[in-house]
Motif scaffolding. Structure first.
Motif, mmCIF file in Angstrom:
data_model
loop_
_atom_site.group_PDB
_atom_site.id
_atom_site.type_symbol
_atom_site.label_atom_id
_atom_site.label_comp_id
_atom_site.label_asym_id
_atom_site.label_seq_id
_atom_site.Cartn_x
_atom_site.Cartn_y
_atom_site.Cartn_z
ATOM 1 N N CYS A 1 0.824 -1.227 0.000
ATOM 2 C CA CYS A 1 0.000 0.000 0.000
ATOM 3 C C CYS A 1 0.849 1.264 0.000
ATOM 4 O O CYS A 1 0.312 2.376 0.019
ATOM 5 C CB CYS A 1 -0.965 0.001 1.181
ATOM 6 S SG CYS A 1 -0.192 0.369 2.772
ATOM 7 N N LEU B 1 4.058 -2.526 12.097
ATOM 8 C CA LEU B 1 4.108 -2.281 10.657
ATOM 9 C C LEU B 1 5.379 -1.498 10.364
ATOM 10 O O LEU B 1 5.592 -0.419 10.926
ATOM 11 C CB LEU B 1 2.898 -1.477 10.196
ATOM 12 C CG LEU B 1 1.537 -2.144 10.335
ATOM 13 C CD1 LEU B 1 0.440 -1.196 9.829
ATOM 14 C CD2 LEU B 1 1.472 -3.473 9.585
ATOM 15 N N ALA C 1 -0.597 -4.476 5.574
ATOM 16 C CA ALA C 1 0.106 -5.386 6.498
ATOM 17 C C ALA C 1 1.216 -6.194 5.830
ATOM 18 O O ALA C 1 1.688 -7.163 6.406
ATOM 19 C CB ALA C 1 -0.865 -6.312 7.231
ATOM 20 N N CYS D 1 6.112 0.258 7.930
ATOM 21 C CA CYS D 1 5.881 1.586 7.332
ATOM 22 C C CYS D 1 5.579 2.644 8.377
ATOM 23 O O CYS D 1 5.627 3.839 8.079
ATOM 24 C CB CYS D 1 4.763 1.527 6.301
ATOM 25 S SG CYS D 1 3.123 1.167 6.958
#
Ligand code: FES
Length: 110
Positions: free
Chosen positions: A40, A86, A47, A88
């Protein structure tokens, strides 16, 4: 430069000198680290950047927001209550000059 250690189940470790302000996910994708996808693009919506943060670094991390908390419920490899995050959502820089993570065996399917 901040240093990120990506430990793999094989026993290999990738070490990346990351640009300050980048994330554990982005540094992995940019440097071809296997096992972290970042589908994403860092929006906490896939995830596929799931990592297990090594214990020594847990105290350096900010708390989780609601989006991260929800996405950690749908990881492919099992969530670890203490260490799963995560990638990110973990930014490196002056406040986090070094971090080590274990890369899960699998990531969420998209
Ligand atoms: S890159 Fe998609 S949740 Fe982190």
């Amino acid at each position: 430069m901040p240093k990120i250690f990506y430990h793999h189940a094989s026993g290999n470790t990738d070490v990346v000198d990351a640009v300050p302000g980048t994330s554990v996910m982005r540094a992995a994708v940019t440097n071809g680290v296997d096992g972290i996808i970042g589908e994403c693009g860092g929006q906490a919506m896939c995830a596929t950047c799931h990592v297990y943060v090594r214990e020594d670094y847990l105290h350096c991390l900010p708390g989780m927001n609601e989006d991260e908390e929800e996405m950690l419920e749908v990881t492919s490899s099992p969530r670890d209550a203490e260490r799963s995050r995560l990638g990110c959502q973990i930014k490196v820089g002056p406040a986090l000059e070094e971090i080590a993570v274990d890369v899960p065996l699998t990531q969420a399917e998209q």
